[in-house]
Write a protein that holds these residues in place. Structure first.
Motif, PDB file in Angstrom:
ATOM      1  N   UNK A  10       0.807  -1.218   0.000  1.00 32.19           N
ATOM      2  CA  UNK A  10       0.000   0.000   0.000  1.00 32.19           C
ATOM      3  C   UNK A  10       0.840   1.268   0.000  1.00 32.19           C
ATOM      4  N   UNK A  11       2.137   1.185   0.282  1.00 32.41           N
ATOM      5  CA  UNK A  11       2.988   2.376   0.300  1.00 32.41           C
ATOM      6  C   UNK A  11       3.342   2.792  -1.119  1.00 32.41           C
ATOM      7  N   UNK A  12       3.445   4.102  -1.335  1.00 34.44           N
ATOM      8  CA  UNK A  12       3.850   4.618  -2.633  1.00 34.44           C
ATOM      9  C   UNK A  12       5.363   4.461  -2.780  1.00 34.44           C
ATOM     10  N   UNK A  13       5.847   4.206  -3.973  1.00 37.11           N
ATOM     11  CA  UNK A  13       7.303   4.126  -4.170  1.00 37.11           C
ATOM     12  C   UNK A  13       7.911   5.519  -4.102  1.00 37.11           C
ATOM     13  N   UNK A  14       9.140   5.585  -3.637  1.00 35.11           N
ATOM     14  CA  UNK A  14       9.855   6.859  -3.532  1.00 35.11           C
ATOM     15  C   UNK A  14      10.198   7.398  -4.913  1.00 35.11           C
ATOM     16  N   UNK A  15      10.532   6.494  -5.835  1.00 35.04           N
ATOM     17  CA  UNK A  15      10.988   6.896  -7.153  1.00 35.04           C
ATOM     18  C   UNK A  15      10.485   5.882  -8.167  1.00 35.04           C
ATOM     19  N   UNK A  26      23.038   4.448 -11.005  1.00 33.18           N
ATOM     20  CA  UNK A  26      22.319   5.656 -11.427  1.00 33.18           C
ATOM     21  C   UNK A  26      21.161   5.960 -10.483  1.00 33.18           C
ATOM     22  N   UNK A  27      20.426   4.940 -10.126  1.00 31.31           N
ATOM     23  CA  UNK A  27      19.293   5.126  -9.219  1.00 31.31           C
ATOM     24  C   UNK A  27      19.788   5.538  -7.833  1.00 31.31           C
ATOM     25  N   UNK A  28      20.904   4.947  -7.384  1.00 30.69           N
ATOM     26  CA  UNK A  28      21.451   5.288  -6.073  1.00 30.69           C
ATOM     27  C   UNK A  28      21.894   6.750  -6.029  1.00 30.69           C
ATOM     28  N   UNK A  29      22.526   7.214  -7.105  1.00 25.65           N
ATOM     29  CA  UNK A  29      22.962   8.614  -7.151  1.00 25.65           C
ATOM     30  C   UNK A  29      21.757   9.540  -7.131  1.00 25.65           C
ATOM     31  N   UNK A  30      20.742   9.229  -7.894  1.00 22.27           N
ATOM     32  CA  UNK A  30      19.553  10.066  -7.951  1.00 22.27           C
ATOM     33  C   UNK A  30      18.830  10.113  -6.607  1.00 22.27           C
ATOM     34  N   UNK A  33      20.870  12.326  -4.200  1.00 23.56           N
ATOM     35  CA  UNK A  33      20.729  13.759  -4.484  1.00 23.56           C
ATOM     36  C   UNK A  33      19.366  14.268  -4.024  1.00 23.56           C
ATOM     37  N   UNK A  34      18.317  13.519  -4.318  1.00 23.32           N
ATOM     38  CA  UNK A  34      16.982  13.950  -3.909  1.00 23.32           C
ATOM     39  C   UNK A  34      16.824  13.941  -2.393  1.00 23.32           C
ATOM     40  N   UNK A  35      17.392  12.946  -1.728  1.00 22.16           N
ATOM     41  CA  UNK A  35      17.307  12.899  -0.267  1.00 22.16           C
ATOM     42  C   UNK A  35      18.104  14.043   0.359  1.00 22.16           C
ATOM     43  N   UNK A  36      19.243  14.377  -0.223  1.00 17.94           N
ATOM     44  CA  UNK A  36      20.041  15.498   0.284  1.00 17.94           C
ATOM     45  C   UNK A  36      19.362  16.829   0.083  1.00 17.94           C
ATOM     46  N   UNK A  37      18.663  16.981  -1.039  1.00 14.49           N
ATOM     47  CA  UNK A  37      17.963  18.235  -1.307  1.00 14.49           C
ATOM     48  C   UNK A  37      16.769  18.405  -0.380  1.00 14.49           C
ATOM     49  N   UNK A  38      16.154  17.307   0.007  1.00 10.89           N
ATOM     50  CA  UNK A  38      14.991  17.387   0.882  1.00 10.89           C
ATOM     51  C   UNK A  38      15.346  17.411   2.347  1.00 10.89           C
ATOM     52  N   UNK A  39      16.575  17.100   2.685  1.00 13.50           N
ATOM     53  CA  UNK A  39      16.989  17.065   4.092  1.00 13.50           C
ATOM     54  C   UNK A  39      17.263  18.476   4.592  1.00 13.50           C
TER      55      UNK A  39
END
Length: 74
Positions: A10-15, A26-30, A33-39
């Protein structure tokens, strides 16, 4: 079905990859970056004012130097 498998489905995927075939790196880098921008960005309390070693202190006259009391008359 166990409760854990119901919660996972039932959880939505992060990406979600819409097109292309990215590698795991590639997915790990993305994600990084997204987690760092949101932190960060949380509430910060008021900062303590600390003027120790402030650059403007070099422009102020020093007290106690021989030239401190040039206008003093006896």
């Amino acid at each position: 079905m166990s409760e854990a498998s119901v919660n996972e489905s039932t959880e939505k995927p992060f990406l979600t990859v819409v097109s292309g075939n990215p590698t795991d790196e590639d997915v790990a880098v993305l994600v990084t970056v997204l987690a760092g921008a949101g932190a960060g960005g949380g509430e910060q309390g008021p900062e303590v004012r600390n003027d120790w070693g402030h650059p403007v202190d070099r422009l102020r006259p020093q007290w106690g130097a021989p030239s401190s009391f040039t206008n003093l008359r006896y």
